[in-house]
Write a protein that holds these residues in place. Structure first.
Motif, PDB file in Angstrom:
ATOM      1  N   HIS A   1       0.489  -1.178  -0.031  1.00 53.36           N
ATOM      2  CA  HIS A   1      -0.094   0.124  -0.304  1.00 53.36           C
ATOM      3  C   HIS A   1       0.663   0.959  -0.147  1.00 53.36           C
ATOM      4  CE1 HIS A   1      -3.918  -2.266   0.408  1.00 53.36           C
ATOM      5  NE2 HIS A   1      -3.597  -2.483   1.104  1.00 53.36           N
ATOM      6  N   GLU A   2       2.174   1.589   1.038  1.00 49.26           N
ATOM      7  CA  GLU A   2       2.664   2.280   0.905  1.00 49.26           C
ATOM      8  C   GLU A   2       3.264   2.580  -0.485  1.00 49.26           C
ATOM      9  OE1 GLU A   2       5.398   1.233   3.549  1.00 49.26           O
ATOM     10  OE2 GLU A   2       4.348   1.482   5.635  1.00 49.26           O
ATOM     11  N   ALA A   3       3.724   1.526  -1.279  1.00 48.48           N
ATOM     12  CA  ALA A   3       4.581   1.624  -2.735  1.00 48.48           C
ATOM     13  C   ALA A   3       3.854   1.609  -3.056  1.00 48.48           C
ATOM     14  CB  ALA A   3       4.893   0.238  -2.356  1.00 48.48           C
ATOM     15  N   ARG A   4       2.787   1.720  -3.292  1.00 48.92           N
ATOM     16  CA  ARG A   4       1.311   1.856  -4.340  1.00 48.92           C
ATOM     17  C   ARG A   4       1.232   3.772  -4.320  1.00 48.92           C
ATOM     18  NH1 ARG A   4      -5.254   0.660  -4.173  1.00 48.92           N
ATOM     19  NH2 ARG A   4      -6.010   2.655  -5.105  1.00 48.92           N
ATOM     20  N   SER A   5       1.275   4.361  -2.721  1.00 46.98           N
ATOM     21  CA  SER A   5       1.425   6.002  -2.820  1.00 46.98           C
ATOM     22  C   SER A   5       2.580   6.664  -3.934  1.00 46.98           C
ATOM     23  CB  SER A   5       1.517   5.615  -1.618  1.00 46.98           C
ATOM     24  OG  SER A   5      -0.283   5.608  -1.219  1.00 46.98           O
ATOM     25  N   GLY A   6       3.548   5.540  -2.783  1.00 45.76           N
ATOM     26  CA  GLY A   6       4.745   6.400  -3.196  1.00 45.76           C
ATOM     27  C   GLY A   6       4.824   6.198  -4.839  1.00 45.76           C
ATOM     28  N   VAL A   7       4.568   5.015  -6.181  1.00 46.60           N
ATOM     29  CA  VAL A   7       4.347   4.405  -6.933  1.00 46.60           C
ATOM     30  C   VAL A   7       3.639   5.451  -7.676  1.00 46.60           C
ATOM     31  CG1 VAL A   7       3.783   3.120  -9.288  1.00 46.60           C
ATOM     32  CG2 VAL A   7       4.926   1.947  -7.431  1.00 46.60           C
ATOM     33  N   GLN A   8       2.219   6.239  -7.241  1.00 49.43           N
ATOM     34  CA  GLN A   8       1.661   6.681  -7.909  1.00 49.43           C
ATOM     35  C   GLN A   8       2.402   8.457  -8.350  1.00 49.43           C
ATOM     36  OE1 GLN A   8      -2.349   6.700  -5.980  1.00 49.43           O
ATOM     37  NE2 GLN A   8      -2.772   5.428  -6.943  1.00 49.43           N
ATOM     38  N   ARG A   9       3.515   8.658  -6.933  1.00 45.90           N
ATOM     39  CA  ARG A   9       4.469   9.941  -7.164  1.00 45.90           C
ATOM     40  C   ARG A   9       5.426   9.848  -7.900  1.00 45.90           C
ATOM     41  NH1 ARG A   9       5.205   9.152  -1.419  1.00 45.90           N
ATOM     42  NH2 ARG A   9       3.178   8.185  -0.213  1.00 45.90           N
ATOM     43  N   ASN A  10       5.863   8.363  -8.038  1.00 44.43           N
ATOM     44  CA  ASN A  10       7.294   8.485  -8.724  1.00 44.43           C
ATOM     45  C   ASN A  10       7.229   6.841  -9.155  1.00 44.43           C
ATOM     46  OD1 ASN A  10       9.934   8.820 -10.189  1.00 44.43           O
ATOM     47  ND2 ASN A  10      11.258   9.614  -7.972  1.00 44.43           N
ATOM     48  N   PRO A  11       6.780   6.349 -10.177  1.00 43.54           N
ATOM     49  CA  PRO A  11       6.869   4.981 -10.528  1.00 43.54           C
ATOM     50  C   PRO A  11       7.952   4.717 -10.629  1.00 43.54           C
ATOM     51  CG  PRO A  11       5.748   6.826 -12.867  1.00 43.54           C
ATOM     52  CD  PRO A  11       6.049   7.622 -11.383  1.00 43.54           C
ATOM     53  N   VAL A  12       8.896   5.018 -10.866  1.00 43.10           N
ATOM     54  CA  VAL A  12      10.207   3.670 -11.346  1.00 43.10           C
ATOM     55  C   VAL A  12      11.064   2.797 -10.945  1.00 43.10           C
ATOM     56  CG1 VAL A  12      12.830   4.646 -12.560  1.00 43.10           C
ATOM     57  CG2 VAL A  12      10.579   5.278 -13.525  1.00 43.10           C
TER      58      VAL A  12
END
Length: 140
Positions: free
Chosen positions: A105-116
């Protein structure tokens, strides 16, 4: 030929009649046996019925063997299904215990901000989980 009644040369008429009667009976049995052997249609029918009975018995036996094999296979499938279900539950437990869901879930939020960078991290995490599952599968 010997004299059976002691009258000096003529055989006993009753003895001859009994012998003839016996010979006729034996001859009648022989004729009946020969007639039965000569009756090709009846012999073929008997052979057909015997063969049919053998085939039915073999078919019933084969059907029973097939049913037994099917029951055995069904039992193995049930066992494998239960084992797979148990392994899936264990994997889910391991994922929950490891906190992977929260990290996801944390990664999802981060991916939405910076996906690479998160995509690379997620791929690494999935590889680790896959390796853990493979190792656990080999132990079982």
């Amino acid at each position: 030929m010997s004299d059976k009644n002691g009258s000096g040369g003529k055989p006993d008429v009753e003895a001859l009649r009994a012998e003839i009667k016996q010979t006729r009976a034996e001859l009648g049995e022989t004729v009946q046996a020969l007639a039965a052997k000569a009756d090709v249609k009846a012999r073929a029918k008997d052979e057909f019925e015997q063969t049919k009975a053998r085939v039915r018995a073999q078919a019933a036996e084969a059907a029973e063997r097939a049913k037994g094999a099917a029951r055995q296979a069904a039992g193995k499938v049930r066992g494998a299904s239960a084992e797979a279900h148990g392994l899936a539950e264990q994997a889910g437990d391991k994922v929950r215990e490891s906190g992977a869901l929260e990290r996801a879930h944390e990664a999802r939020s981060g991916v939405q901000r910076n996906p690479v960078p998160y995509a690379a991290t997620l791929a690494g995490l999935m590889a680790v989980v896959g390796i853990i599952l493979i190792i656990r599968g080999r132990r079982a």
